[in-house]
Structures are given as C-alpha cells and as structure tokens.
Motif scaffolding. Structure first.
Motif, mmCIF file in Angstrom:
data_model
loop_
_atom_site.group_PDB
_atom_site.id
_atom_site.type_symbol
_atom_site.label_atom_id
_atom_site.label_comp_id
_atom_site.label_asym_id
_atom_site.label_seq_id
_atom_site.Cartn_x
_atom_site.Cartn_y
_atom_site.Cartn_z
ATOM 1 N N VAL A 80 5.587 5.607 24.720
ATOM 2 C CA VAL A 80 6.323 6.345 23.687
ATOM 3 C C VAL A 80 5.556 6.277 22.365
ATOM 4 O O VAL A 80 5.365 7.294 21.683
ATOM 5 C CB VAL A 80 7.749 5.768 23.509
ATOM 6 N N GLU A 83 2.684 8.563 22.395
ATOM 7 C CA GLU A 83 3.110 9.966 22.260
ATOM 8 C C GLU A 83 3.499 10.265 20.811
ATOM 9 O O GLU A 83 3.147 11.327 20.278
ATOM 10 C CB GLU A 83 4.290 10.226 23.221
ATOM 11 N N ILE A 84 4.169 9.326 20.191
ATOM 12 C CA ILE A 84 4.554 9.523 18.781
ATOM 13 C C ILE A 84 3.297 9.647 17.903
ATOM 14 O O ILE A 84 3.207 10.509 17.041
ATOM 15 C CB ILE A 84 5.448 8.352 18.293
ATOM 16 N N PHE A 88 4.957 14.283 18.423
ATOM 17 C CA PHE A 88 5.960 14.551 19.464
ATOM 18 C C PHE A 88 6.936 15.664 19.087
ATOM 19 O O PHE A 88 7.721 16.101 19.911
ATOM 20 C CB PHE A 88 6.758 13.275 19.777
ATOM 21 N N TYR A 258 15.869 5.695 26.105
ATOM 22 C CA TYR A 258 15.548 6.808 25.198
ATOM 23 C C TYR A 258 16.436 8.007 25.532
ATOM 24 O O TYR A 258 16.873 8.167 26.681
ATOM 25 C CB TYR A 258 14.066 7.182 25.324
ATOM 26 N N ASN A 285 11.136 17.885 21.990
ATOM 27 C CA ASN A 285 10.493 16.643 21.523
ATOM 28 C C ASN A 285 10.048 15.789 22.710
ATOM 29 O O ASN A 285 10.807 15.583 23.653
ATOM 30 C CB ASN A 285 11.459 15.849 20.654
ATOM 31 N N SER A 286 8.829 15.285 22.616
ATOM 32 C CA SER A 286 8.238 14.666 23.808
ATOM 33 C C SER A 286 8.281 13.143 23.818
ATOM 34 O O SER A 286 7.815 12.527 24.770
ATOM 35 C CB SER A 286 6.796 15.146 23.962
ATOM 36 N N ASP A 287 8.829 12.520 22.781
ATOM 37 C CA ASP A 287 8.849 11.046 22.778
ATOM 38 C C ASP A 287 9.649 10.490 23.965
ATOM 39 O O ASP A 287 9.164 9.629 24.716
ATOM 40 C CB ASP A 287 9.371 10.497 21.447
#
Ligand SMILES: Cc1ncc(COP(=O)(O)O)c(C=O)c1O
Length: 416
Positions: A80, A83-84, A88, A258, A285-287
């Motif tokens: 995560v 990715e952030i 993201f 998450y 959002n991909s987080d």
C-alpha cells in the motif's frame, strides 16, 4: 482497567462527532459493557491492539472482521505504501486494478466479471440495482445484515414507505418462508440477497434449496459474502458449501482492513453497468486495491485460512469444555473462523445481565470478545493466544456461577 483517556476522548467526541455520539453503527457503548470496554485505540499489531490508556487487548473483533491476516500486516502495508508513493488518486485506472480483478476471478466461484467499489453497502446496493435492471422486476427478498442503504436499512426511520414495501425478509433455514414470498409475488422478485449464514449454520440442503427456488422463479441469487469471504475459504461460502450464486459481494477480509469491496458474478448481469448508474469518485483509487492484491496473494501463498479454522476450533472446543464444566446457560455457536457465545437465559434482560458478568471478566483479562456481534479469528493469532482467551473465558464462566447464572442449555433448546 484504567480507561480514563478513552472516556475523556469519548466525552469530547460525543459533543461534536455525530457518529461518536452513541450511534449504533459505531461500537456504541450500549453494545459493549458500559464502563468496561475501551473506546479509543492507539495502535495495533498482529492479533493485538493497544488503547489510548496503554492497555493491550487480544483482539477477536478485528475491525468487524476486516483483519484476516493480522493487524498492520507488513506484506500488505508495504504494498500500500509503495502504491501511495507512486500515486494512488488519479481518477484513471492503475494497472493494479486489472491485476486484482483478474486474480479475484481465479478464486471466486462463478465469477466471470467483477466490479470494485469501496464499501459493503456499495456492493450489495449495486447487486440489487443490477438485478432489478436485469430481470425487469422491483421486489427483493433478503436475509441478514446487508448494509445501510434504503433498500435494507435496519430501522424504518428515514426510508420512504414505497421503498420498504418492495423488500421482504425471510427466515433462515426455512425454505417455506422464501417459497411463500415467491408465491405471494409471482414474477415480481428480482433477487434473493442473503448472507450464506449468520451464526446458525445452513441446514443440509437449505442453500441448494434457495438456489433451486431462485432459478425456478427467474430471480437472481446474490450471496452477501462480506463476512464469509476470504475467511471461510478463499472462494468464500460459495466454495465452502459448494453453492454458486449469480452474484456475490465481498469486502472486509478482502483487503485486510483497507476500504474496498467487490461485486462478482455472471458477465451478462455485470454488463448491465452500461445502463445502470453505479459510480463514485473514489472507486478508482488504487491504495486499497494494492492492499487487496497483497492480501489475496498472501492468503493464496500458505495455509492461513486453514490455520484460522484450526485456531477457531481450538477456541470453540475450549469454550465448550467450560460451558459443560460450569453448567453455563450459554451455547458455543458459529463456524470456527467466526465463533460466538449464545446466551440463553429466559429473557433478554437476564441475557444482558449475564453478559455483563461474563464479558466484564474477559475484557478485564485483556481479551476483546464482542458481547453482541460474532467474533473473528485472524492468522496472526497463536495457539498460546487461544489458550489465553480460554483462560479469560474461564474467569467469565466463574463469574456466571458467582452471580447465579447457571443451568446448562438443554439439548433441543433451539436458539435462533
Ligand atoms: C454481511 C454484510 N453485508 C453488508 C455489510 C455492509 O458493509 P459496509 O458496512 O461496508 O457498508 C456488512 C457490514 O457489516 C455485512 O456484515
């Protein structure tokens, strides 16, 4: 246990924070044992959390069951964070989205396509809207907790009568109650939305019977796998019980805490998205997608879920020995990954009083069992933790004897 800081923060929050002000959709103090349970958490790790007063708890609530690997799992959190750091929030797709959907389809029975959203209510709400569009019908039959949106909210206040009138509940393990709905509203029920089980396990043939009834009446079957998904088995209750729905909804353990949910199922139903409005700014959002992918890969890489079953069985066996030994009016219920204690005294008032005796002891011993919501077991829990929990429960059962709550549950005394 000293809880001063928790209560001080809670007093402040209740003045300004509408959700904190004793609403039932947060852990309201009236769901816990007033004055005994912590309210504010400082940090978490593995099977434990620490409250703001510095007390440590062995956690069997696990954020409503979202935590499946353990709190603050490094393998998940590192993905995560990466990715952030890459960015993201773009509103466009990131590659992790397609990777996640593709791996999800590999593990979920009947999943030809999937759609990613944020919350469980998003997923169940989307399932209902798509089913209504697909079948051209308005009515819904449902069982269990399915979220807070208008079609399934637990309380009537704020929901238009017309909306409520289109949704019908049926009784679990009672095919006749579902059959009666189909007979009363022929050709009008778009879908049956149900948790595969809540606490009581499915009776032999029940889920298969629901599957047959929905097919026979041209309705879709939507399994709400929010709690059972990625916990009972990688492929959820569909895999565990061998029943395949038209649509299935997931969240919670999907991403080890998450915020992400998924709707999976038949492509011809999900393709209806071209004419049904379901969208949200944050869906891209991909987080949390990175979290879900890391969780899924870790769950696939080892016997984590088997371990959760084994640990849950160890806990249930230990608790059953104690209910026998202390002749407690309590039954150990639920599947091993999601156990619970069913208090069976004469009245709800007596149940609450007995729960106060029992859970005051367990929380004071540093074991966080939720008194009114079934518990969860995570893979970071150890055998020693389970033994600690059983010892804490022993204190609880001794308190029941001390306070005069005895009398074993007689066999045949059905609970729910
Ligand atoms: C079985 C089930 N369905 C749906 C939901 C709704 O999910 P959310 O609270 O994320 O909207 C929940 C949440 O507890 C649930 O347990």
């Amino acid at each position: 246990m000293l809880l001063d800081r928790s209560f001080e923060l809670a007093r402040k929050a209740e003045e300004i924070d509408a959700l904190a002000a004793k609403r039932k959709n947060v852990i309201a103090s009236d769901q816990m044992i007033e004055g005994e349970y912590p309210i504010f958490v400082d940090r978490t790790s593995g099977a434990y959390f620490w409250d703001v007063d510095g007390n440590r708890y062995l956690d069997f609530f696990l954020s409503y069951g979202t935590v499946v690997l353990g709190h603050a799992d490094r393998d998940v959190d590192d993905q995560v964070i990466a990715e952030i750091r890459k960015g993201f929030a773009t509103g466009l797709s990131k590659p992790v989205q397609t990777e996640l959907v593709s791996e999800l389809l590999e593990v979920i029975p009947g999943a030809e396509m999937a759609m990613l959203m944020k919350t469980g209510s998003d997923a169940t709400g989307a399932a209902v809207r798509l089913s209504r569009s697909f079948t051209g019908r308005d009515r819904v039959a449902r069982f269990g907790y399915n979220g807070w949106h208008d079609w399934c909210a637990q309380w009537d206040h704020g929901i238009p009568r017309a909306t409520r009138d289109l949704v019908h509940t049926f009784a679990y393990n009672d095919l006749d109650s579902l059959r009666a709905l189909f007979e009363r509203h022929p050709g009008e029920i778009a879908c049956v939305v149900m948790m595969p089980f809540e606490v009581e396990p499915p009776a032999p043939g029940f889920l298969e019977g629901v599957r047959e009834l929905t097919r026979a009446h041209g309705a879709l079957l939507v399994l709400d796998e929010m709690r059972s998904g990625f916990r009972m088995a990688l492929g959820g209750a569909q895999e565990y019980f061998g029943v395949t729905a038209d649509l299935a909804t997931f969240s919670k353990a999907f991403a080890n805490g998450y915020a992400i949910s998924a709707l999976t199922g038949r492509a011809e139903v999900l393709r209806r998205l071209d004419r049904v409005h379901i969208s949200s700014t944050f869906y891209a959002n991909s987080d949390a997608m990175a979290a879900a992918l890391a969780t899924l890969r870790k769950l696939r890489s080892g016997p984590h879920l088997e371990r959760i079953h084994t640990l849950g069985s160890r806990l249930q066996d230990g608790l059953r020995e104690l209910t026998d030994k202390y002749a407690a009016p309590v039954e150990v219920v639920g599947h091993p990954p999601m156990p619970f204690l069913d208090f069976r005294l004469g009245s709800e008032e007596e149940n609450q009083a007995a729960k106060r005796s029992f859970y005051t002891e367990t929380i004071r011993a540093g074991v966080f069992f939720h008194p009114n919501h079934h518990w969860f077991v995570c893979a970071a829990t150890t055998e020693e933790d389970i033994d600690t929990a059983i010892e804490a429960a022993r204190g609880g059962f001794e308190a029941l004897v001390r306070d005069g709550y005895t009398g074993a549950v007689r066999s045949g005394e059905a609970a729910r």
